[in-house]
Design an enzyme around this catalytic site. Sequence first.
Site, PDB file in Angstrom:
ATOM      1  N   GLY A 268       0.716  -1.484  -0.166  1.00  0.00           N
ATOM      2  CA  GLY A 268      -0.086  -0.398  -0.065  1.00  0.00           C
ATOM      3  C   GLY A 268       1.146   1.215   0.380  1.00  0.00           C
ATOM      4  N   ASP A 269      -0.001   2.207  -0.586  1.00  0.00           N
ATOM      5  CA  ASP A 269       0.961   3.787   0.154  1.00  0.00           C
ATOM      6  C   ASP A 269       1.038   4.336   0.830  1.00  0.00           C
ATOM      7  OD1 ASP A 269       2.358   5.974  -0.978  1.00  0.00           O
ATOM      8  OD2 ASP A 269       0.841   6.433  -2.513  1.00  0.00           O
ATOM      9  N   CYS A 270       1.923   4.849   1.456  1.00  0.00           N
ATOM     10  CA  CYS A 270       2.066   5.408   2.912  1.00  0.00           C
ATOM     11  C   CYS A 270       0.748   6.057   3.288  1.00  0.00           C
ATOM     12  CB  CYS A 270       3.173   5.648   3.626  1.00  0.00           C
ATOM     13  SG  CYS A 270       4.744   4.722   1.942  1.00  0.00           S
TER      14      CYS A 270
END
EC number: 3.2.1.37
Length: 805
Positions: free
Chosen positions: A307-309
């Site tokens: 996942g993106d942060c």
Amino acid sequence: MAVAALALLALLPQALGQHNSSYVDYNVEANPDLFPQCLDTISLSFPDCQSGPLSKNLVCDSTASPYDRAAALVSLFTLEELIANTGNTSPGVPRLGLPPYQVWSEALHGLGRANFTDNGALHAGRPSFPSPILSAAAFNRTLINQIASIISTQGRAFNNAGRFGLDVYSPNINTFRHPVWGRGQETPGEDAYTLTAAYAYEYITGIQGGVNPEHLKLAATAKHFAGYDIENWDNHSRLGNDVNITQQDLAEYYTPQFLVAARDAHVHSFMCSYNAVNGVPSCSNTFFLQTLLRDTFSFVDHGYVSGDCGAVYGVFNPHGYAANEPSAAADAILAGTDIDCGTSYQYHFNESITTGAVARDDIERGFIRLYANLVELGYFDGNSSSSNPYRSLGWPDVQKTDAWNISYEAAVEGIVLLKNDGTLPLASPSEGKNKSIALIGPWANATTQLQGNYYGDAPYLISPVDAFTAAGYTVHYAPGTEISTNSTANFSAALSAARAADTIVFLGGIDNTIEAEAQDRSSIAWPGNQLELISQLAAQKSDDQPLVVYQMGGGQVDSSSLKFNAKVNALLWGGYPGQSGGLALRDILTGARAPAGRLTTTQYPAAYAESFSALDMNLRPNETTQNPGQTYMWYTGEPVYAFGHGLFYTTFNASSAQAAKTKYTFNITDLTSAAHPDTTTVGQRTLFNFTASITNSGQRDSDYTALVYANTSTAGPSPYPNKWLVGFDRLAAVAKEGGTAELNVPVAVDRLARVDEAGNTVLFPGRYEVALNNEREVVVEVELVGEQVVLLKWPEEVQGVAGDE
């Protein structure tokens, strides 16, 4: 880091205590508030497979498969240990001798998030390259692969010193659809079908060490999947955007580069994006992460999705797709988000398991994928170069790559000459002319500005002032103004500097103060009062005093007033040219190097960005929404400078190559039923080779860049695009005064395919034209006959739970 690892493990019983009832409004705020441990850059070490606790485990058996080795390791974890390691900052398992690991490293155009503290030779310098938008403007596939290969060599050297990870969150292969986007500078440009797909292939294979390398060099990450290209336009945060995209546009524009990354380049990791598409957040979207990536795009068997942060948390806040944080974590892991760049998994899986929403097997599946990659990367193979040649790389190996010259070459090759009345190249001081030069504008003495964002820590930064001074010019430097100010307090100093010089060069435009991650522009006009200062410089200059303007920054600005001002003698676009930027900018102006870059984005008039919503993801023009069409394929207006525009210092003439055909007829059934032993799909077969003879009839040696486009007005559904890119190439150093070179650009079968409303890629019967450059210097006619054939069927969108391995 052992202390930090134990601290994170200790937090797990308090997971429910991390719930915060006062939530940030991430529909407006574009920067996620990440927990400190998510941001850690740690000192890395390697498992001891010789005599450590894991030495007898299958994970240390180099003859076993990566999946079996990773599965054997993960089977030893307690549930608490497993959950503790599901974030990007992984504490490891001390009792097993498994060290901490950081998944989040960056390699967009140099190493980012590495441990750059002083360590002798490693600290002496790290090559930092121009921003991707500038390097891509060179239209040189080999150059992109070289850059990525150098960065991966550097990354391995730092990894062997415990200062960098083996996974990199690069490249960014979203398309630069709308000109206000703050992160467009990170991408190759606005073309998905050919340019961004080619960039993805070259960058990924450069980072990973090849297509199917015996030893994986680094694991690249194709990001951000999918439909991500707005930061905070009009207070619409990237974290909460829910964009509507048709299946046709998804297949035609927002995903083909990701298909190439998975199917052809065999990228080992994907990153799901913050935004939602058609109501479903990307990181909980089984259609994206399972149906498309794994079932349709042939993502490598044990490739993992990060996942993106903060994006897993975003499934709950702000998207509201999940009722709470444990449900968001469950939705994401079940959809196929294997690793959370963040802490939602680590803090909330206990509750997800307690409620029965998630089972241990669901968590293991994702974690095994990550560690199967680490196995392939040689993480468990010891430090012997006999087991993995990359484990012995050090700083001398980085120095052998000629990285510093390649960084300079990338900047030189990407710079685009937009306008020239014959003033450029400038005569040098040694010729008795232009001995003094006025360098004016907010970029004239740029250093850190040269790098753009997500840059590597550069060993040096050469400003334009430094570069011209070193070449023997008398430099009169006066910034005159700033990027966004309206103050004229420094105009007089700039005008005085101009009067004292033989030549005036204004360097301005935009920079990361107004285009960046989490920051879109509100306008594509030149910001502040820069144009006013240029106008005054033009008005006061003498007729024999050259005035040259460098338009800098990743995104385009409306330079129509400069284009049509006869007193502005030349105009160039310089992007973010990196550590040697000042040298590259100087050498193009003086003729030490000749420009051959071409724009990878359209330069629109300023009114374009004000005429419709930047959240309108529809590419095709629509009168109801006042959408004039997006990208060069569909824009119905007149650009200031078109995609693919770029001038030379010499004159090139293109003609059909001797004995080359200018008309082809192909039967679709024959094409699609033919054997294709050298390609994965029949669509990748070469349909024909577009050939041309290129003659340099001018007075300067120069590279030549060739863009090959297709268009049709009869094949497939209407509306028809203006044209679309089907291939490109760069010919090096074509000799002046009659030198010739042969252009040969393969055109694949699927380059003439179009996408129907259901998202299917279809080869339609009809007449096509394939033409060279915007000027259509050479045109080949192609007719496809017979019945239409679907080359790639777009799957039906069904949301559910991702399947097991």
